[in-house]
Design an enzyme around this catalytic site. Structure first.
Site, PDB file in Angstrom:
ATOM      1  N   SER A 143      -8.349  -2.617   0.596  1.00 20.10           N
ATOM      2  CA  SER A 143      -6.882  -2.695   0.744  1.00 20.10           C
ATOM      3  C   SER A 143      -6.574  -2.743   2.232  1.00 20.10           C
ATOM      4  O   SER A 143      -7.412  -2.349   3.060  1.00 20.10           O
ATOM      5  CB  SER A 143      -6.258  -1.430   0.131  1.00 20.10           C
ATOM      6  OG  SER A 143      -4.897  -1.323   0.466  1.00 20.10           O
ATOM      7  N   TYR A 156      -6.125   7.642  -1.463  1.00 19.23           N
ATOM      8  CA  TYR A 156      -6.209   6.179  -1.591  1.00 19.23           C
ATOM      9  C   TYR A 156      -6.753   5.573  -0.295  1.00 19.23           C
ATOM     10  O   TYR A 156      -7.709   4.791  -0.320  1.00 19.23           O
ATOM     11  CB  TYR A 156      -4.819   5.616  -1.919  1.00 19.23           C
ATOM     12  CG  TYR A 156      -4.835   4.143  -2.263  1.00 19.23           C
ATOM     13  CD1 TYR A 156      -5.234   3.709  -3.520  1.00 19.23           C
ATOM     14  CD2 TYR A 156      -4.458   3.185  -1.334  1.00 19.23           C
ATOM     15  CE1 TYR A 156      -5.261   2.360  -3.839  1.00 19.23           C
ATOM     16  CE2 TYR A 156      -4.480   1.833  -1.637  1.00 19.23           C
ATOM     17  CZ  TYR A 156      -4.874   1.428  -2.895  1.00 19.23           C
ATOM     18  OH  TYR A 156      -4.905   0.084  -3.213  1.00 19.23           O
ATOM     19  N   LYS A 160     -10.375   3.613   0.406  1.00 19.53           N
ATOM     20  CA  LYS A 160     -10.410   2.214   0.829  1.00 19.53           C
ATOM     21  C   LYS A 160     -11.090   2.046   2.195  1.00 19.53           C
ATOM     22  O   LYS A 160     -11.790   1.055   2.428  1.00 19.53           O
ATOM     23  CB  LYS A 160      -8.993   1.633   0.834  1.00 19.53           C
ATOM     24  CG  LYS A 160      -8.323   1.617  -0.545  1.00 19.53           C
ATOM     25  CD  LYS A 160      -9.122   0.839  -1.578  1.00 19.53           C
ATOM     26  CE  LYS A 160      -8.394   0.662  -2.901  1.00 19.53           C
ATOM     27  NZ  LYS A 160      -9.183  -0.091  -3.883  1.00 19.53           N
TER      28      LYS A 160
HETATM   29  P1  NAI Z   1      -3.730  -3.058 -11.821  1.00 17.38           P
HETATM   30  O1  NAI Z   1      -3.318  -1.687 -12.207  1.00 17.38           O
HETATM   31  O2  NAI Z   1      -2.897  -4.189 -12.275  1.00 17.38           O
HETATM   32  O3  NAI Z   1      -5.236  -3.321 -12.266  1.00 17.38           O
HETATM   33  C1  NAI Z   1      -6.238  -2.335 -12.090  1.00 17.38           C
HETATM   34  C2  NAI Z   1      -7.174  -2.370 -13.292  1.00 17.38           C
HETATM   35  O4  NAI Z   1      -8.183  -1.372 -13.093  1.00 17.38           O
HETATM   36  C3  NAI Z   1      -6.462  -2.034 -14.607  1.00 17.38           C
HETATM   37  O5  NAI Z   1      -6.754  -3.003 -15.572  1.00 17.38           O
HETATM   38  C4  NAI Z   1      -7.027  -0.685 -14.989  1.00 17.38           C
HETATM   39  O6  NAI Z   1      -7.097  -0.489 -16.382  1.00 17.38           O
HETATM   40  C5  NAI Z   1      -8.405  -0.733 -14.356  1.00 17.38           C
HETATM   41  N1  NAI Z   1      -8.982   0.606 -14.179  1.00 17.38           N
HETATM   42  C6  NAI Z   1      -8.367   1.738 -13.759  1.00 17.38           C
HETATM   43  N2  NAI Z   1      -9.226   2.765 -13.794  1.00 17.38           N
HETATM   44  C7  NAI Z   1     -10.409   2.262 -14.223  1.00 17.38           C
HETATM   45  C8  NAI Z   1     -11.684   2.834 -14.475  1.00 17.38           C
HETATM   46  N3  NAI Z   1     -11.912   4.157 -14.290  1.00 17.38           N
HETATM   47  N4  NAI Z   1     -12.678   2.044 -14.911  1.00 17.38           N
HETATM   48  C9  NAI Z   1     -12.450   0.717 -15.136  1.00 17.38           C
HETATM   49  N5  NAI Z   1     -11.268   0.126 -14.938  1.00 17.38           N
HETATM   50  C10 NAI Z   1     -10.256   0.885 -14.487  1.00 17.38           C
HETATM   51  O7  NAI Z   1      -3.812  -3.034 -10.239  1.00 17.38           O
HETATM   52  P2  NAI Z   1      -4.384  -4.113  -9.179  1.00 17.38           P
HETATM   53  O8  NAI Z   1      -3.420  -4.135  -8.077  1.00 17.38           O
HETATM   54  O9  NAI Z   1      -4.770  -5.363  -9.834  1.00 17.38           O
HETATM   55  O10 NAI Z   1      -5.679  -3.337  -8.669  1.00 17.38           O
HETATM   56  C11 NAI Z   1      -6.918  -3.993  -8.397  1.00 17.38           C
HETATM   57  C12 NAI Z   1      -7.443  -3.513  -7.059  1.00 17.38           C
HETATM   58  O11 NAI Z   1      -6.624  -4.007  -6.004  1.00 17.38           O
HETATM   59  C13 NAI Z   1      -7.485  -2.001  -6.898  1.00 17.38           C
HETATM   60  O12 NAI Z   1      -8.726  -1.618  -6.319  1.00 17.38           O
HETATM   61  C14 NAI Z   1      -6.345  -1.728  -5.938  1.00 17.38           C
HETATM   62  O13 NAI Z   1      -6.538  -0.547  -5.178  1.00 17.38           O
HETATM   63  C15 NAI Z   1      -6.405  -2.970  -5.061  1.00 17.38           C
HETATM   64  N6  NAI Z   1      -5.222  -3.252  -4.273  1.00 17.38           N
HETATM   65  C16 NAI Z   1      -4.023  -3.572  -4.892  1.00 17.38           C
HETATM   66  C17 NAI Z   1      -2.911  -3.827  -4.129  1.00 17.38           C
HETATM   67  C18 NAI Z   1      -1.592  -4.166  -4.744  1.00 17.38           C
HETATM   68  O14 NAI Z   1      -0.575  -4.248  -4.020  1.00 17.38           O
HETATM   69  N7  NAI Z   1      -1.523  -4.410  -6.037  1.00 17.38           N
HETATM   70  C19 NAI Z   1      -2.948  -3.769  -2.650  1.00 17.38           C
HETATM   71  C20 NAI Z   1      -4.236  -3.444  -2.140  1.00 17.38           C
HETATM   72  C21 NAI Z   1      -5.328  -3.206  -2.923  1.00 17.38           C
END
Ligand code: NAI
Length: 280
Positions: A143, A156, A160
């Site tokens: 991130s 968080y 990261k």
């Molecule tokens: P999201 O919430 O839409 O998707 C995250 C997915 O990870 C979900 O499907 C969830 O069920 C799954 N998940 C959560 N805990 C889990 C576990 N213990 N085991 C397996 N799967 C699990 O969120 P997003 O944004 O798509 O997140 C993806 C990555 O992007 C994360 O690492 C997040 O920190 C990172 N990120 C997101 C940003 C944003 O603005 N959306 C900005 C910077 C980084």
């Protein structure tokens, strides 16, 4: 990794947001895809949605915080597809607030998913990629919060920062083996990250949200609003695919002056402290 067609990708957090968009982009590029996620229903829907976009899309339930669960998901991927070439350690959760009032359970949950999830993915897949010798690529989702400390969500940001550092080290170690590494550092992306509590296992206790009237609460609301107007996850996935093809270590999805200024301030302060040490 210039040629993606015919290769296989494993993507954690594949049921939503960035992971789902990565799965889609890989399938469209002709890759076989295994989506892994803790949320079973959303995973089933994601696999259904992506089927037909590429040669073969499947799903496996997996809690990345649990090394045994990741081992099982890896075994299921090898059984389904034979060799796996691309591993996206992408699953992540947002949580925490000011450093003085975060529960230990909250620290554990965020670090277990965001940091140890990446570690478990690497441990379960890297020996396999090395052994098949066909090359590969590891994508770790960090991130912008892994680059500067201003966010105010300590677990968080700590998770990261660790992922960025680990990826940098890994890239150096794996380059001679023909295995690429990319660390994805998004700014705000339109996903469900602000509803991370939906997937918080009971073992970590109840979700902890800051009081909406507190500074941390206002910050959380502000960040969630920025998230809602953030980048389309498909744009992020396209940037990752480009970086994999060009074997680029860093992907920054946002180029705004504010992000740059924060990074310059941090690096400037570090260099100034080093200059001070040199002058002693
Ligand atoms: P999201 O919430 O839409 O998707 C995250 C997915 O990870 C979900 O499907 C969830 O069920 C799954 N998940 C959560 N805990 C889990 C576990 N213990 N085991 C397996 N799967 C699990 O969120 P997003 O944004 O798509 O997140 C993806 C990555 O992007 C994360 O690492 C997040 O920190 C990172 N990120 C997101 C940003 C944003 O603005 N959306 C900005 C910077 C980084």
């Amino acid at each position: 990794m210039r040629e993606l067609a015919g290769r296989t990708a494993f993507v954690t957090g594949g049921a939503s947001g960035i992971g789902l968009a990565l799965g889609h982009a890989f399938a469209r590029a002709g890759m076989k895809v295994m989506l892994a996620d803790i949320e079973a229903e959303a995973l089933t829907a994601a696999v259904k949605r992506l089927r037909g976009s590429g040669p073969d899309v499947r799903g496996v339930c997996c809690d990345v915080a649990d090394p045994v669960s990741v081992e099982r998901a890896a075994a299921a991927s090898f059984e389904a597809f034979g060799h796996v070439h691309v591993v996206c350690n992408n699953a992540g959760v947002g949580g925490g607030s000011g450093i003085d009032n975060i529960s230990v359970d909250n620290w554990r949950w965020v670090l277990d998913v965001n940091l140890m999830g990446v570690v478990h993915g690497i441990r379960s897949f890297l020996p396999h990629i090395r052994a098949h010798g066909e090359g590969g690529h590891i994508v770790n989702t960090a991130s912008m919060a892994g680059m500067n400390s201003g966010l105010g969500f300590s677990p968080y940001s700590a998770s990261k920062f660790a992922v960025v550092n680990m990826s940098e080290g890994l890239a150096m170690q794996l380059a001679p083996l023909g295995i690429g590494v990319t660390v994805l550092c998004p700014g705000f992306v339109r996903t469900r990250i602000w509803e991370s509590g939906r997937n918080r296992p009971e073992r970590y206790g109840p979700s902890q949200s800051p009081d909406p009237a507190s500074d941390a609460g206002k910050l959380a609301a502000n960040l969630a609003e920025l998230g809602r107007s953030g980048l389309d996850p498909c744009d992020v996935a396209a940037q990752v695919v480009g970086a994999m093809r060009e074997n680029e270590l860093y992907v920054f999805t946002h180029s705004g002056a504010d992000w740059r200024a924060e990074l310059e301030a941090r690096f400037g302060a570090i260099l100034a402290a080093m200059d001070k040490a040199a002058a002693r």
